[in-house]
Design an enzyme around this catalytic site. Sequence first.
Site, PDB file in Angstrom:
ATOM      1  N   TYR A  77     -14.106  28.037  14.497  1.00  0.00           N
ATOM      2  CA  TYR A  77     -14.481  26.948  15.552  1.00  0.00           C
ATOM      3  C   TYR A  77     -15.533  26.195  15.154  1.00  0.00           C
ATOM      4  CZ  TYR A  77     -15.909  25.313  20.116  1.00  0.00           C
ATOM      5  OH  TYR A  77     -16.359  24.483  21.237  1.00  0.00           O
ATOM      6  N   PHE A 129      -7.462  -4.910  22.684  1.00  0.00           N
ATOM      7  CA  PHE A 129      -6.483  -3.852  22.719  1.00  0.00           C
ATOM      8  C   PHE A 129      -6.599  -3.033  24.140  1.00  0.00           C
ATOM      9  CE2 PHE A 129      -4.500   0.441  21.739  1.00  0.00           C
ATOM     10  CZ  PHE A 129      -3.206  -0.203  21.595  1.00  0.00           C
ATOM     11  N   THR A 130      -5.392  -2.530  24.470  1.00  0.00           N
ATOM     12  CA  THR A 130      -5.574  -1.796  25.715  1.00  0.00           C
ATOM     13  C   THR A 130      -6.533  -0.820  26.156  1.00  0.00           C
ATOM     14  OG1 THR A 130      -3.782  -0.358  24.881  1.00  0.00           O
ATOM     15  CG2 THR A 130      -3.207  -2.389  26.323  1.00  0.00           C
ATOM     16  N   ASP A 220     -12.167  -1.608  14.287  1.00  0.00           N
ATOM     17  CA  ASP A 220     -11.230  -0.918  14.624  1.00  0.00           C
ATOM     18  C   ASP A 220     -10.411  -0.861  13.453  1.00  0.00           C
ATOM     19  OD1 ASP A 220      -8.764   0.202  15.397  1.00  0.00           O
ATOM     20  OD2 ASP A 220      -8.770  -0.991  17.421  1.00  0.00           O
ATOM     21  N   LYS A 263      -1.827   6.125  12.741  1.00  0.00           N
ATOM     22  CA  LYS A 263      -1.038   4.851  12.164  1.00  0.00           C
ATOM     23  C   LYS A 263      -1.339   5.055  10.626  1.00  0.00           C
ATOM     24  CE  LYS A 263      -1.917   3.733  16.813  1.00  0.00           C
ATOM     25  NZ  LYS A 263      -2.466   4.357  17.841  1.00  0.00           N
ATOM     26  N   ARG A 387       4.919  -5.909  25.133  1.00  0.00           N
ATOM     27  CA  ARG A 387       3.373  -6.296  25.022  1.00  0.00           C
ATOM     28  C   ARG A 387       3.302  -7.546  25.415  1.00  0.00           C
ATOM     29  NH1 ARG A 387      -0.059  -2.104  23.443  1.00  0.00           N
ATOM     30  NH2 ARG A 387       0.984  -1.583  25.398  1.00  0.00           N
ATOM     31  N   PHE A 453       0.945   0.006  31.938  1.00  0.00           N
ATOM     32  CA  PHE A 453       2.253  -0.127  31.003  1.00  0.00           C
ATOM     33  C   PHE A 453       2.933   1.224  30.753  1.00  0.00           C
ATOM     34  CE2 PHE A 453      -1.483  -0.392  28.518  1.00  0.00           C
ATOM     35  CZ  PHE A 453      -0.960   0.633  27.608  1.00  0.00           C
TER      36      PHE A 453
HETATM   37  C1  P61 Z   1       0.414   1.598  19.429  1.00  0.00           C
HETATM   38  F1  P61 Z   1       0.816   0.871  24.045  1.00  0.00           F
HETATM   39  N1  P61 Z   1      -1.829   2.348  19.304  1.00  0.00           N
HETATM   40  O1  P61 Z   1       0.144   0.711  18.817  1.00  0.00           O
HETATM   41  P1  P61 Z   1      -4.952   6.352  19.899  1.00  0.00           P
HETATM   42  N2  P61 Z   1      -6.720   0.713  18.656  1.00  0.00           N
HETATM   43  C2  P61 Z   1      -5.552   0.388  18.138  1.00  0.00           C
HETATM   44  C3  P61 Z   1      -4.358   0.802  18.277  1.00  0.00           C
HETATM   45  O2  P61 Z   1      -3.169   0.414  18.000  1.00  0.00           O
HETATM   46  C4  P61 Z   1      -4.544   2.084  19.117  1.00  0.00           C
HETATM   47  C5  P61 Z   1      -5.689   2.575  19.445  1.00  0.00           C
HETATM   48  C6  P61 Z   1      -6.757   1.847  19.398  1.00  0.00           C
HETATM   49  C7  P61 Z   1      -0.841   2.441  19.845  1.00  0.00           C
HETATM   50  C8  P61 Z   1      -0.626   3.671  20.638  1.00  0.00           C
HETATM   51  C9  P61 Z   1      -0.639   3.105  21.918  1.00  0.00           C
HETATM   52  O3  P61 Z   1      -1.345   0.238  25.033  1.00  0.00           O
HETATM   53  C10 P61 Z   1      -1.230   1.543  24.234  1.00  0.00           C
HETATM   54  O4  P61 Z   1      -4.850   7.270  18.869  1.00  0.00           O
HETATM   55  C11 P61 Z   1      -5.582  -1.085  17.264  1.00  0.00           C
HETATM   56  O5  P61 Z   1      -3.500   5.989  20.508  1.00  0.00           O
HETATM   57  O6  P61 Z   1      -5.764   6.807  21.153  1.00  0.00           O
HETATM   58  C12 P61 Z   1      -3.419   2.627  19.430  1.00  0.00           C
HETATM   59  O7  P61 Z   1      -5.606   4.902  19.485  1.00  0.00           O
HETATM   60  C13 P61 Z   1      -5.766   4.164  20.222  1.00  0.00           C
HETATM   61  C14 P61 Z   1       0.529   2.463  22.629  1.00  0.00           C
HETATM   62  C15 P61 Z   1      -1.994   3.114  22.688  1.00  0.00           C
HETATM   63  C16 P61 Z   1       0.305   1.591  23.466  1.00  0.00           C
HETATM   64  C17 P61 Z   1      -2.151   2.051  23.744  1.00  0.00           C
HETATM   65  O8  P61 Z   1       1.493   2.117  19.872  1.00  0.00           O
END
Ligand code: P61
Length: 461
Positions: A77, A129-130, A220, A263, A387, A453
């Site tokens: 832990y 970003f979303t 980011d 990623k 998107r 979405f």
């Molecule tokens: C993706 F439809 N991306 O591209 P988490 N910053 C950036 C990202 O690309 C990102 C995060 C932060 C995803 C997953 C996803 O609208 C969406 O580990 C540049 O997913 O929490 C994530 O990181 C967030 C898909 C997220 C989406 C949000 O597919």
Amino acid sequence: MKKKIIPRSWAEPYRMKMVELLKTTTRAQRVNAIKKAGYNTFLLPSEDVYIDLLTDSGTNAMSDRQWSAMMLGDEAYAGSKSFERMEKAIRKFYGYKYIIPTHQGRGAENLLSQILIKKGQYVPGNMYFTTTRLHQELAGGIFADVIIDEAHDPKNLHPFKGNVDINKLDALVKKHGADKIAYITVATNVNMAGGQPVSMANLRELRTYTLQHGIKVIHDMTRVAENAWFIKQREEGYENKTVREIVLEICSLTDGATMSAKKDALVNIGGFMATNDYEVYEEARNLVVVYEGLHTYGGLAGRDMEAIAVGIKESVDDNHQRARVGQVEYLGERMKLYGIPIVEPIGGHGVFIDAKEFLPHVPQGQFPAQTLAAEIFIDSGVRTMERGIVSAGRKPNGENYHPNLELVRFTIPRRVYTQAHMDVVAESAARVFENRKKIKGMVMIYEPKYLRFFQARFEKL
Ligand code: P61
């Protein structure tokens, strides 16, 4: 006679030792599945999907080294050795001082936004970003887009469409004062713009500007190594540098970072927040126990942190990036051969079809990109992601955003699919393109409050 020069191809710098079998379905089954999913590819059971290009997030294939490192996971832990190994890798390859682990990227965004944003402050960034924007808004911030105009034009061939427009940033600072700016977010390889890189020259210019005005730069860094590959290919003076060196230089021009390790870092789950500022670290270490877990695991298992430590190292390898970005480029070039309108230059993590040009007869209010993603699934079982206007969501005042980019993202997981899969994908897009005139738009029949979405539902017109 002039000797013909035989071009040399890249190939994947790995071979396969385990495979996952894929299921194929009939068109009738797919028509039924997408209807049941409310024409939202996020709501499809993955069992019904043939080639899954929904996302490159958490869908990577790990290496034998990563899998064996997982066996060394220290699941204590507190004070886990695995955290120490992850921290060491982050310091070595990215150069940040203090690390707070989180379950994934948005966990880090939550912490950072809560710590650095005061209600009513602006948070400029190189395109939204979303999840990032939502966390900024939930913390009382106001997002301001300061990416260069070229990024909003799918046809513009600017080599660094992720660049920050310093004039836009300066106008914001002049209008509201530097104390009304919480920080600026710079995403490397800007996701929503189509996986478009930022140049080192731009990062340097931004560094100079923000130091003059006392504004923090938050990175980011979700796809930083892919960005580094583009710098190596496109920016003068970097052709002989390694991705590893370029990544370190990028990070050195920023004050802290949020990262979705799902990623670039080649794992299935994980993330972190990083900072060079001890006070910010102190606050994050306090907050992380509220939302994620103790500061030495932040919602992750010890084994996940082991996999991240190894994945980071593999991600900054030039041969890996050549094959990774090369595969995306291959798919994009195939689509171009069929005349399919895509975002150019081709980006780092996927190919983005311009749905406005693909379906000019479907107005944005009838969700052309959402519609097209559903049609592609019906044609071949290839799953992609909208998107466009659905992803962009609503402003805090309730009005819909109307993004200029209305795209369908074909996102390539790392080390997962072959060139033959890419051929099948391109041929499916081409078939749908041939029959595009018959395609009708949709209406939204269910709209969730946050990040709509993911769970919104639609019906065909
Ligand atoms: C993706 F439809 N991306 O591209 P988490 N910053 C950036 C990202 O690309 C990102 C995060 C932060 C995803 C997953 C996803 O609208 C969406 O580990 C540049 O997913 O929490 C994530 O990181 C967030 C898909 C997220 C989406 C949000 O597919």
